[in-house]
Every structure is written in structure tokens, then in C-alpha cells.
Design a protein around this motif. Structure first.
Motif, PDB file in Angstrom:
ATOM      1  N   LEU A 286      -0.522  -5.312  -5.008  1.00 23.93           N
ATOM      2  CA  LEU A 286      -1.422  -5.020  -3.898  1.00 23.93           C
ATOM      3  C   LEU A 286      -2.733  -5.787  -4.046  1.00 23.93           C
ATOM      4  O   LEU A 286      -3.236  -6.361  -3.082  1.00 23.93           O
ATOM      5  CB  LEU A 286      -1.684  -3.516  -3.814  1.00 23.93           C
ATOM      6  N   ASN A 287      -3.277  -5.824  -5.253  1.00 27.00           N
ATOM      7  CA  ASN A 287      -4.513  -6.582  -5.481  1.00 27.00           C
ATOM      8  C   ASN A 287      -4.319  -8.062  -5.181  1.00 27.00           C
ATOM      9  O   ASN A 287      -5.192  -8.702  -4.595  1.00 27.00           O
ATOM     10  CB  ASN A 287      -5.005  -6.395  -6.914  1.00 27.00           C
ATOM     11  N   GLY A 288      -3.182  -8.604  -5.577  1.00 28.39           N
ATOM     12  CA  GLY A 288      -2.894 -10.007  -5.278  1.00 28.39           C
ATOM     13  C   GLY A 288      -2.833 -10.268  -3.782  1.00 28.39           C
ATOM     14  O   GLY A 288      -3.375 -11.259  -3.287  1.00 28.39           O
TER      15      GLY A 288
ATOM     16  N   ILE B 284       3.577   1.858 -11.363  1.00 31.99           N
ATOM     17  CA  ILE B 284       2.322   2.003 -10.620  1.00 31.99           C
ATOM     18  C   ILE B 284       1.404   0.821 -10.905  1.00 31.99           C
ATOM     19  O   ILE B 284       0.808   0.246  -9.988  1.00 31.99           O
ATOM     20  CB  ILE B 284       1.632   3.345 -10.956  1.00 31.99           C
ATOM     21  N   GLU B 285       1.300   0.438 -12.168  1.00 32.02           N
ATOM     22  CA  GLU B 285       0.446  -0.699 -12.525  1.00 32.02           C
ATOM     23  C   GLU B 285       0.934  -1.984 -11.861  1.00 32.02           C
ATOM     24  O   GLU B 285       0.133  -2.779 -11.364  1.00 32.02           O
ATOM     25  CB  GLU B 285       0.403  -0.863 -14.044  1.00 32.02           C
TER      26      GLU B 285
ATOM     27  N   THR C 255       0.837  -1.204   0.000  1.00 31.26           N
ATOM     28  CA  THR C 255       0.000   0.000   0.000  1.00 31.26           C
ATOM     29  C   THR C 255       0.870   1.252   0.000  1.00 31.26           C
ATOM     30  O   THR C 255       0.628   2.193  -0.760  1.00 31.26           O
ATOM     31  CB  THR C 255      -0.932   0.008   1.228  1.00 31.26           C
ATOM     32  N   GLY C 256       1.891   1.250   0.834  1.00 31.50           N
ATOM     33  CA  GLY C 256       2.814   2.383   0.884  1.00 31.50           C
ATOM     34  C   GLY C 256       3.531   2.594  -0.437  1.00 31.50           C
ATOM     35  O   GLY C 256       3.762   3.730  -0.858  1.00 31.50           O
ATOM     36  N   SER C 257       3.857   1.508  -1.097  1.00 30.69           N
ATOM     37  CA  SER C 257       4.533   1.596  -2.390  1.00 30.69           C
ATOM     38  C   SER C 257       3.637   2.263  -3.433  1.00 30.69           C
ATOM     39  O   SER C 257       4.087   3.134  -4.180  1.00 30.69           O
ATOM     40  CB  SER C 257       4.935   0.194  -2.847  1.00 30.69           C
TER      41      SER C 257
ATOM     42  N   LEU D  22       4.428   5.898  -5.188  1.00 26.92           N
ATOM     43  CA  LEU D  22       4.530   6.052  -6.641  1.00 26.92           C
ATOM     44  C   LEU D  22       3.530   7.075  -7.173  1.00 26.92           C
ATOM     45  O   LEU D  22       3.846   7.849  -8.086  1.00 26.92           O
ATOM     46  CB  LEU D  22       4.337   4.701  -7.326  1.00 26.92           C
ATOM     47  N   ILE D  23       2.343   7.098  -6.600  1.00 23.40           N
ATOM     48  CA  ILE D  23       1.343   8.083  -7.035  1.00 23.40           C
ATOM     49  C   ILE D  23       1.795   9.490  -6.662  1.00 23.40           C
ATOM     50  O   ILE D  23       1.676  10.423  -7.462  1.00 23.40           O
ATOM     51  CB  ILE D  23      -0.042   7.739  -6.446  1.00 23.40           C
TER      52      ILE D  23
END
Length: 130
Positions: free
Chosen positions: A81-83, A74-75, A11-13, A17-18
Motif C-alpha cells: 500500500l505504501n508503494g 499485514i506488514e 487498502t481493503g486488503s 487483515l487487521i
């Protein structure tokens, strides 16, 4: 302080990046504003104008080259994160921070029924993979 979980790290990553992308976008806007300001100047007022314009345009090009790579990062971070989120939903108890156990063997709890640490890790890994 307890070590951060993989979910917190991922999440922090994504957040970092954003923020980085936003920073580059602001930088690009500032560079373009400087170019417009230089273009609006009378060339006879500043002998250095043409050089500064070239330098600013080069800076804009460099900044624009950052975006495709940053978008890819970012992708990838979002996919990771989704995984992790999918795994956490399927096996919330299995999200134990094993790395903490491995880093400090002196603090390692006794394992029930004579199980070895390797067996515990393998069983938890299997639960995560399911």
C-alpha cells in the motif's frame, strides 16, 4: 460498477487483515476465559474437565501460531500500500486502470496518432516506474 483501483484493493486488503487479526485476538481471549473457568471447577464435579482443558489449550496454541504469519501478511500488505501511495503521489494521472482496457477490447477508445495499445501501456508503465 467500475473495477476497483489497485489502491482500493490494497487498502481493503490491509483492513481485512487487521480485522482478521482482531478476530483471532478475540477468539484467543475467549479460549483463555474458558480455560480459566475450567481450571476453577472442582475436578470431582466433571470427569470431562481434564479432556476439555487439554482441548482448549490445544486450541489456544493453534490460535497463537496464526499470529506470526498474519503479522507478516499485514506488514507485506502495508508495504504494498505504501508503494502504491508513493507512486500515486508521483504520477497521479498514470494511475489509470489499464486492466479495464485490456479486459474489454470492444470498449477500447481510439488511440491518437495511430499509437498501438502496447505503446500506450509501455509509456504508462514507464511513467509509473519513474
Amino acid at each position: 460498477m467500475a473495477p476497483r483501483s489497485q489502491l482500493e484493493i490494497a487498502t481493503g486488503s490491509v483492513q481485512r487483515l487487521i480485522k482478521e487479526e482482531q478476530s483471532y485476538r478475540r477468539e484467543l481471549e475467549q479460549q483463555e476465559a474458558r480455560i480459566q473457568k475450567l481450571e476453577a471447577q472442582d475436578p470431582s464435579e466433571d470427569e470431562n474437565r481434564d479432556y476439555m482443558l487439554r482441548q482448549e489449550r490445544l486450541a489456544v496454541e493453534e490460535t497463537e501460531r496464526v499470529f506470526p504469519n498474519l503479522k507478516q501478511k499485514i506488514e507485506e500488505a502495508i508495504a504494498k500500500l505504501n508503494g502504491l501511495l508513493k507512486r500515486a503521489r508521483r504520477a497521479p494521472k498514470a494511475m489509470l486502470n489499464i486492466s479495464m482496457l485490456l479486459r474489454k477490447p470492444s470498449r477500447m477508445p481510439e488511440l491518437p496518432n495511430g499509437r498501438s495499445l502496447e505503446n500506450l501501456i509501455v509509456s504508462m508503465t514507464v511513467r509509473l516506474a519513474d
